[in-house]
Design an enzyme around this catalytic site. Structure first.
Site, short mmCIF file in Angstrom:
data_model
loop_
_atom_site.label_atom_id
_atom_site.label_comp_id
_atom_site.label_asym_id
_atom_site.label_seq_id
_atom_site.Cartn_x
_atom_site.Cartn_y
_atom_site.Cartn_z
N LYS A 169 34.20 -0.88 53.27
CA LYS A 169 33.00 -0.46 52.53
C LYS A 169 33.26 -0.50 51.03
CE LYS A 169 32.65 3.36 51.14
NZ LYS A 169 32.31 4.56 51.88
N CYS A 212 35.57 3.39 55.35
CA CYS A 212 35.93 3.56 53.93
C CYS A 212 36.48 2.31 53.25
CB CYS A 212 36.99 4.65 53.76
SG CYS A 212 37.10 5.86 55.05
N GLY A 222 23.38 8.30 61.80
CA GLY A 222 24.33 9.29 62.26
C GLY A 222 25.37 8.73 63.22
N CYS A 262 38.05 4.35 59.43
CA CYS A 262 38.22 4.25 57.97
C CYS A 262 38.79 2.90 57.56
CB CYS A 262 39.10 5.38 57.48
SG CYS A 262 39.34 5.35 55.71
N HIS A 288 38.16 11.42 24.49
CA HIS A 288 37.00 10.83 23.85
C HIS A 288 37.22 9.36 23.53
CE1 HIS A 288 33.22 10.99 21.74
NE2 HIS A 288 33.78 10.36 20.73
N ARG A 297 13.13 9.16 56.88
CA ARG A 297 12.04 9.89 57.54
C ARG A 297 11.50 11.11 56.78
NH1 ARG A 297 15.25 12.42 62.78
NH2 ARG A 297 16.86 13.55 61.64
N GLU A 331 34.62 13.81 29.84
CA GLU A 331 34.73 14.88 28.83
C GLU A 331 33.47 15.77 28.81
OE1 GLU A 331 34.74 13.79 24.64
OE2 GLU A 331 33.69 11.92 25.08
N TYR A 360 25.02 9.03 53.96
CA TYR A 360 26.01 8.26 53.21
C TYR A 360 25.89 6.77 53.50
CZ TYR A 360 29.25 12.31 52.45
OH TYR A 360 29.86 13.48 52.09
N ILE A 361 25.88 6.43 54.79
CA ILE A 361 26.03 5.02 55.16
C ILE A 361 24.81 4.20 54.76
CG2 ILE A 361 26.40 3.43 57.10
CD1 ILE A 361 28.04 5.60 58.47
N GLU A 417 24.83 3.80 50.93
CA GLU A 417 25.91 2.91 50.46
C GLU A 417 25.58 1.45 50.78
OE1 GLU A 417 29.49 4.57 52.18
OE2 GLU A 417 29.74 5.98 50.52
N ALA A 463 32.48 11.84 47.98
CA ALA A 463 31.77 10.86 47.16
C ALA A 463 30.90 9.98 48.04
CB ALA A 463 32.75 9.98 46.40
N GLY A 516 19.10 8.14 55.88
CA GLY A 516 19.17 8.69 54.53
C GLY A 516 20.46 9.41 54.27
N THR A 538 37.72 11.18 56.09
CA THR A 538 39.10 10.80 56.36
C THR A 538 40.14 11.81 55.85
OG1 THR A 538 38.86 8.46 56.73
CG2 THR A 538 40.83 9.10 55.54
N TYR A 546 50.14 -0.02 59.20
CA TYR A 546 50.07 1.14 60.10
C TYR A 546 51.05 0.97 61.25
CZ TYR A 546 46.28 3.83 58.08
OH TYR A 546 45.54 4.64 57.26
P1 NDP Z 1 24.49 11.16 58.33
O1 NDP Z 1 24.54 12.11 59.44
O2 NDP Z 1 25.09 11.49 57.04
O3 NDP Z 1 22.98 10.72 58.05
C1 NDP Z 1 22.14 10.31 59.07
C2 NDP Z 1 20.80 10.00 58.47
O4 NDP Z 1 19.96 9.42 59.44
C3 NDP Z 1 20.09 11.24 57.95
O5 NDP Z 1 19.46 10.90 56.75
C4 NDP Z 1 19.11 11.54 59.05
O6 NDP Z 1 17.94 12.15 58.58
C5 NDP Z 1 18.77 10.16 59.55
N1 NDP Z 1 18.35 10.17 60.94
C6 NDP Z 1 18.94 10.78 61.99
N2 NDP Z 1 18.27 10.54 63.13
C7 NDP Z 1 17.22 9.76 62.80
C8 NDP Z 1 16.15 9.20 63.53
N3 NDP Z 1 16.03 9.38 64.84
N4 NDP Z 1 15.24 8.46 62.86
C9 NDP Z 1 15.37 8.26 61.54
N5 NDP Z 1 16.34 8.77 60.80
C10 NDP Z 1 17.26 9.51 61.42
O7 NDP Z 1 25.11 9.85 58.98
P2 NDP Z 1 25.70 8.53 58.43
O8 NDP Z 1 25.51 7.63 59.59
O9 NDP Z 1 25.16 8.13 57.11
O10 NDP Z 1 27.24 8.90 58.21
C11 NDP Z 1 27.99 9.63 59.15
C12 NDP Z 1 29.07 10.42 58.48
O11 NDP Z 1 30.11 9.58 58.08
C13 NDP Z 1 28.63 11.13 57.21
O12 NDP Z 1 28.03 12.36 57.46
C14 NDP Z 1 29.91 11.27 56.44
O13 NDP Z 1 30.53 12.49 56.77
C15 NDP Z 1 30.74 10.10 56.90
N6 NDP Z 1 30.77 9.06 55.86
C16 NDP Z 1 31.40 9.33 54.69
C17 NDP Z 1 31.42 8.40 53.68
C18 NDP Z 1 32.09 8.71 52.38
O14 NDP Z 1 32.90 9.62 52.33
N7 NDP Z 1 31.77 8.00 51.30
C19 NDP Z 1 30.79 7.10 53.83
C20 NDP Z 1 30.15 6.92 55.10
C21 NDP Z 1 30.16 7.87 56.06
P3 NDP Z 1 17.81 13.73 58.29
O15 NDP Z 1 18.24 13.93 56.88
O16 NDP Z 1 16.38 13.98 58.51
O17 NDP Z 1 18.68 14.41 59.28
#
Ligand code: NDP
Length: 443
Positions: free
Chosen positions: A50, A47, A259, A42, A432, A197, A437, A176-177, A180, A338, A174, A308, A98
């Protein structure tokens, strides 16, 4: 004393730091082991940096909107090095905070990698450290699937330290990361393509919100390729990605946000026969206890909700339970979250689809409008949704996409936690003019 420590924490990230501070505060002799910078994902590669990048990127939209308010168009120039240096300084400052915090709490900081020798012994830099209770809070790391050319891609870890901003970037994923970083790079003026995908990103989030974000991103200039993936990448004048349909795309940087996986491979878990899931995440019971009685685990290494504030609450609960005779567990419903996309998304409770799948009889309220900053300037719209359980009148879900969505939803999350009904929302006066609101005036 039988052991060197009452409590040994492996990993000084969000969960580990909180657990060790609280345990030391309860009088437990505590140490925390960390082989990288204090603060974990984080603070260092998540976080915090980012959000700084998101703020930097958002200025481009604000500069544009300002013209409708009478500001003459200028040409503000973006300098990546300045942002990077200032961001790095801020992270170093936080690392120091920290360190101070842990030292003040009386926690010993041990630098190095921890590896289990047995259930009460962890080896760090060839030195054996023993403890009565041990907490694993080592987090996770980004993963990239196997395919020809995977060695050419970067992950979020590297995106935080790029020497220079690319002119053209492809981001795969697709979640969060991916979403963002697509907003960050696009806002900073990089030609950005996001490849996902399936047919629509952010699987699991509200469908209207996902569609709304896709439209906003496209309007903002991001190229979205859905139902698409990369088959191979070749290095030649930058990188050439060959997609599923045989077409090719050129970019000078390709990032994967597909992921994250738990950091368990180097912990020596085989020496303690600690049970893990297929993806190596540590299996825990309702009190964060692993299959080995005196070993606990919290946060991303358990691969439940990777957020976090969740890891922090879990770490706190473990310390309270072990060293203050409490019996705390954490409720995992109504966890607000978020996505700091442009515009940002925030949500708490159930989506319309989740509520329907869980058999609730629901009423759905929606409001879509142009926020005031965009009345004279920009073009982006805000969408808010409320899901109400008809039987109890309780509000069971709120979703928002639009400026300050995280700030708005954080406040309303308290109302959902308190079990507020639609009638209570209706009886609440609005502020307002504000976007928030809308949640108390929905008809
Ligand atoms: P996620 O697990 O959220 O998303 C992974 C994405 O990659 C999915 O869209 C998945 O598709 C796709 N994917 C997985 N494997 C493949 C592949 N082999 N080929 C193509 N696409 C693939 O992971 P992130 O890395 O975005 O983030 C990890 C975690 O970190 C989040 O789940 C969240 O909990 C945390 N995070 C939180 C944030 C926040 O609070 N703002 C910010 C960033 C991270 P499919 O949908 O098909 O599974």
């Amino acid at each position: 004393m039988k052991y060197d420590y009452d409590f040994l924490v492996i990993g000084a990230g969000s969960g580990g730091v909180r657990a060790s501070r609280i345990a030391a505060g309860h009088g437990a002799k505590t140490a925390v082991i960390e082989h990288q910078a204090l603060g974990g994902t984080c603070v260092n590669v998540g976080c915090v940096p980012k959000k700084l990048f998101v703020i930097a990127a958002h200025f481009s939209e604000l500069f544009e909107a300002s013209q409708g308010f009478g500001w003459q168009p200028g040409h503000p120039k973006f300098d990546w090095q300045t942002l990077l240096t200032n961001k790095n300084n801020e992270i170093t400052r936080l690392n120091g905070i920290y360190e101070n915090m842990l030292e003040k709490a009386g926690v010993d900081i041990i630098r190095g990698m921890g590896r289990f020798e047995d259930a009460h012994t962890v080896v760090v830099n060839d030195k054996k450290i023993t403890a009565d209770k041990i907490l694993i809070a080592v987090g996770g790391h980004p993963t990239v699937p196997d395919f020809p050319g995977k060695e050419h891609v970067v992950t979020s870890n590297e995106l935080f330290y790029l020497d220079k901003l690319p002119e053209k970037i492809i981001i795969v994923g697709g979640g969060y990361i991916a979403v963002e970083f697509a907003g960050i790079f696009n806002g900073l003026g990089v030609d950005t393509t996001l490849i996902y995908r399936r047919d629509l990103f952010l699987r699991g989030f509200d469908e209207d919100i996902r569609k709304h974000l896709a439209e906003e991103m496209q309007q903002g200039g991001i190229k979205l390729l859905f139902n698409q993936n990369i088959e191979k990448i070749e290095k030649q004048n930058g990188y050439t990605a060959t997609l599923l349909d045989g077409s090719t795309l050129q970019a000078d940087l390709i990032a994967y946000a597909t992921g994250r996986a738990p950091n368990t491979s180097r912990l020596g878990l085989e020496n303690v026969q600690l049970k893990t899931k297929d993806n190596n995440a540590i299996i825990i019971n309702g009190h964060y206890q692993t299959s080995v009685d005196n070993i606990y685990a919290v946060g991303d290494v358990t691969d439940r909700i990777q957020l976090t504030p969740v890891a922090i609450k879990e770490g706190h609960a473990v310390a309270d339970n072990l060293f203050n005779k409490q019996d705390r567990t954490i409720a995992y419903d109504n966890v607000p979250t978020a996505i700091f996309s442009q515009p940002p998304i925030a949500t708490v409770g159930l989506t319309q689809e989740q509520a329907q799948n869980q058999g609730f009889d629901i009423k759905v309220f929606k409001s879509s409008f142009r926020p005031m900053i965009n009345v004279l300037g920009g073009s982006s719209k805000t969408l808010m949704k409320m899901i109400v359980d008809t039987k109890t009148d309780k509000v069971i879900g709120l979703q928002m996409i639009g400026d300050e969505a995280a700030e708005v939803i954080q406040g309303f999350a308290v109302a959902l936690k308190a079990g507020a009904t639609k009638a209570t929302f209706d009886a609440t006066l609005g502020i307002h003019p504000s976007s928030a609101e809308e949640f108390v005036t929905m008809r």
